[in-house]
Structure formats: C-alpha cells, structure tokens
Design an enzyme around this catalytic site. Sequence first.
Site, PDB file in Angstrom:
ATOM      1  N   THR A   1       0.850  -1.206   0.000  1.00 23.59           N
ATOM      2  CA  THR A   1       0.000   0.000   0.000  1.00 23.59           C
ATOM      3  C   THR A   1       0.877   1.244   0.000  1.00 23.59           C
ATOM      4  OG1 THR A   1      -1.784  -1.127   1.167  1.00 23.59           O
ATOM      5  CG2 THR A   1      -1.741   1.280   1.319  1.00 23.59           C
TER       6      THR A   1
ATOM      7  N   HIS B   1       4.252 -10.002   3.239  1.00 18.60           N
ATOM      8  CA  HIS B   1       3.274 -10.949   3.792  1.00 18.60           C
ATOM      9  C   HIS B   1       2.547 -11.769   2.734  1.00 18.60           C
ATOM     10  CE1 HIS B   1      -0.784  -8.946   3.328  1.00 18.60           C
ATOM     11  NE2 HIS B   1      -0.024  -7.890   3.114  1.00 18.60           N
TER      12      HIS B   1
ATOM     13  N   CYS C   1      -9.984  -6.502   1.484  1.00 16.18           N
ATOM     14  CA  CYS C   1     -10.356  -5.164   1.935  1.00 16.18           C
ATOM     15  C   CYS C   1     -11.769  -4.791   1.528  1.00 16.18           C
ATOM     16  CB  CYS C   1      -9.372  -4.133   1.415  1.00 16.18           C
ATOM     17  SG  CYS C   1      -9.214  -4.172  -0.347  1.00 16.18           S
TER      18      CYS C   1
HETATM   19  C1  LIG Z   1      -2.473  -6.318  -5.609  1.00 14.62           C
HETATM   20  C2  LIG Z   1      -2.267  -5.789  -4.221  1.00 14.62           C
HETATM   21  N1  LIG Z   1      -1.725  -4.581  -4.058  1.00 14.62           N
HETATM   22  C3  LIG Z   1      -1.504  -4.054  -2.840  1.00 14.62           C
HETATM   23  C4  LIG Z   1      -1.841  -4.741  -1.703  1.00 14.62           C
HETATM   24  C5  LIG Z   1      -1.585  -4.122  -0.365  1.00 14.62           C
HETATM   25  O1  LIG Z   1      -0.475  -4.732   0.234  1.00 14.62           O
HETATM   26  P1  LIG Z   1      -0.114  -4.472   1.769  1.00 14.62           P
HETATM   27  O2  LIG Z   1      -1.066  -5.291   2.554  1.00 14.62           O
HETATM   28  O3  LIG Z   1       1.308  -4.926   1.898  1.00 14.62           O
HETATM   29  O4  LIG Z   1      -0.239  -3.010   2.029  1.00 14.62           O
HETATM   30  C6  LIG Z   1      -2.419  -6.013  -1.821  1.00 14.62           C
HETATM   31  C7  LIG Z   1      -2.838  -6.760  -0.622  1.00 14.62           C
HETATM   32  O5  LIG Z   1      -4.013  -6.905  -0.341  1.00 14.62           O
HETATM   33  C8  LIG Z   1      -2.628  -6.543  -3.113  1.00 14.62           C
HETATM   34  O6  LIG Z   1      -3.180  -7.748  -3.280  1.00 14.62           O
END
Ligand SMILES: Cc1ncc(COP(=O)(O)O)c(C=O)c1O
Length: 399
Positions: free
Chosen positions: A76, A205, A330
């Site tokens: 993110t 993760h 999410c």
């Molecule tokens: C394609 C994609 N981008 C970004 C993210 C966000 O990653 P993070 O949880 O490390 O912020 C995710 C995770 O849900 C994802 O699947």
Amino acid sequence: MSVRVPIYLDHQATTPCDPRVVEAMRPFWSEEFGNAASKTHALGWKAEQAVEDGRGRLAELIGADPREIIFTSGATESNNLAILGLARANRDRGRHVVSLETEHRSVLDPCRALEREGFRVTLLPVGNNGILDLDRLRDALDDETVLISILHANNEIGVIQPLAEIGEIARARRIPVHTDAAQSAGKLEIDVRTLGVDLLSFTAHKLYGPKGIGALWLRRGSPRLRLEPILHGGGHERGLRSGTLPVPLCVGFGRACELAGELRTEDARREAQLAERLWKRLSTELEAVELNGDAVHRLPGNLNISFLGVEGEALLIALPKLALSAGSACTSASREPSHVLRALGIGETRALCSLRFGFGRSTSEAEIDLAADLLIEQVTRLRALSPVWERAKRGGDGP
Ligand SMILES: Cc1ncc(COP(=O)(O)O)c(C=O)c1O
C-alpha cells in the site's frame, strides 16, 4: 489423511510466515536490537548489516541492484509512494496518469488523490478475460502523461498483464511505468531488467514473510526517475522514506525472498496442479460454475469461480471449515459486487455469486479434495433452497 481445519484457501489475502523466516528474525527483537541508523556503536553496525543483507536478498529475487530497493511498510505504501511521488515530482512536465480499472484500492485511491490535486487520471478498461487491450493504452497516452501504473497480477482473479509490451509502448514515449507486483513477487519469475517497468511494489506478507514491511524498486540510471517523498523526517532510505527501519522485518523479508527464490518453481507447479484438481471436480460435478478471468495468463495459485444461483457470502457462512474470501480482503466486508469482476463485464448477480480460491505452499491434495466435497454439497443444498437459482437457470442475469 487428516486435514487441519479451517482449510486455508485465502493465500491472496496473506500467507503464513514461514517458520524459517520467524527463526531468522528472532535475534533481532531483543538481542540485536540496535537502530540501523546508529553509526557510533556495534549494535547499530550489526543492525545496519542485517538490513543490508535483507535488502540484497530482495534485490536478488527480482534481479535488481540493492541500491534500488526502498523499504516501506507494505505494498500500500509502495504504491502510494510510486504514484504520488512520481506524479508530484513531475507535475511541471505534465498532469496525466494512466492506470487500470481492475487495480487494487491502494493504486486507485492515490490516483483519486491526484485528481483532487489537478491531475487527469485515465483508468483503462479490460477485456472479458481481465487483460488490458494494448491499443487502448496507446490511445490513452498523450504529451501530458507522466506515469503509467498497471498491476502485474490481479489479487482477485489472478490475471497477469502483458508488462513487456506495455513497457515497450511506454519507452517509445519516455513515460515511466510502475507495477504493483504484490501478488506476483515470489510467485512468478521476475527480472526487473527485462520486465519492462521502472518502479515495482511488493510486500513480504504475500510471500511467506512478516506483515508490516514492503518495498519499492526504483530503477537507477538514465533517464533519471524523479520521486518526491510522501513521508518526511530523518532522511532514511536515500531521503525517500523517512522512519527508523524495522530491522527484524527487513531480515524476515530478506529470508522470505531467499526462500521464494529457491521454492518458487516447485510451488508454482504444485499450485497449478491443485487449482486444476479443484476446478476439474467443481466444473464436472456441478452445473453452472464459471471461471472468472483468463484461463491461461493467471497466477498458478488462484481460481475465481462464480457459482450461479448461490450468493458467495451465504456459501461462506455454510462452509465454516473453509477459510476463503468472496472478494479481496479489503472490500469483502462491503457486500458490494467486486469492481474487478464488474470491469470484466460480469453482471452484478453473478459477481455476488463468486468466490476466490488462493492456494499456497502448504495446501495439500487432501485439503483440496475435502474442500471440493464440501463445496459441491453446500452449493447443491443452497441451490435447492434458492429461487434465484431457478431464475439464473432460465438465464435471467445476463453474463
Ligand atoms: C495487488 C495488491 N496490491 C496491494 C496490496 C496491499 O499490500 P499491503 O497489505 O502490503 O499493504 C495487496 C494486498 O491486499 C494486493 O493484493
């Protein structure tokens, strides 16, 4: 063979931290607790060495130079840094950004933030298979375009975008390309020198590392990329991401990347077999199940399936022995039909009848067989109770 329940089929949401990763991090919580920015004593030097070893392992996984890796808190933040940072630093050159309708919220929302700052954002549509039509990309670019951000593999439908071709089109116009590789890093072979992009986000993760750490790869060399930080402070990470580095997480991310490099090919082969095994059973023993997204250009460990006539949420409630998701982690709480499935031209009802299956390193054939038994039983039971099913069978909901 006994199977541990719930059976975890949500590896696109997150993966368990590999015990070897936990072990590698262990000394850095309370024994080797130094601050990697402390230059005046041995605890600081050791922490810095551990961080740099980790950074080297991240770089190796994606074929990068360690100096091109910026640690962040996750994909993110990496996406925000890439999109806001690059657009803002280049606003004197132009104010147009191009992305895709099926991106993750952590790309779409920074794009919206840019619109509020006076940028124009074009979100390109995808075909029924979830893949970008390159002509639409060519048509969208203009002299004002300062950034293209196209995700590598989609988190809901696993579809992989043609980054090499996208990169070629962008290079001809000297427009930098960012990709969100949160789902593909450690799963697909990635060599940033040939992938066709200039910036790449990834996160620990999703590849059996710890939560709370990610990275942005930022190409060095010419033409030089200009990036404005979004966090200001002590000037860590070459001034691009201030904040004390979480040393244990840097070490864990590094170890997870090292393991991914060793295990990726075998993991992918197994996961593809498991996906095939589940799909074969569901598609032969149930009527009206549809695979969402391209059948070939997709992550080996992902299936996204619509069970017509059965609401995904209701199916999940009927399946307490399975841990999986009706959308991305999410957005699944909102019960809105997924924007990704809608972008594929899938009708609202069918979109709400979809489940995402994510297989991982520890998923076994016995788990898949039990999951298939339970799914077939519950889909059949719920359909027998459902007036929607009768309607769907008569073709009431369109695609
Ligand atoms: C394609 C994609 N981008 C970004 C993210 C966000 O990653 P993070 O949880 O490390 O912020 C995710 C995770 O849900 C994802 O699947």
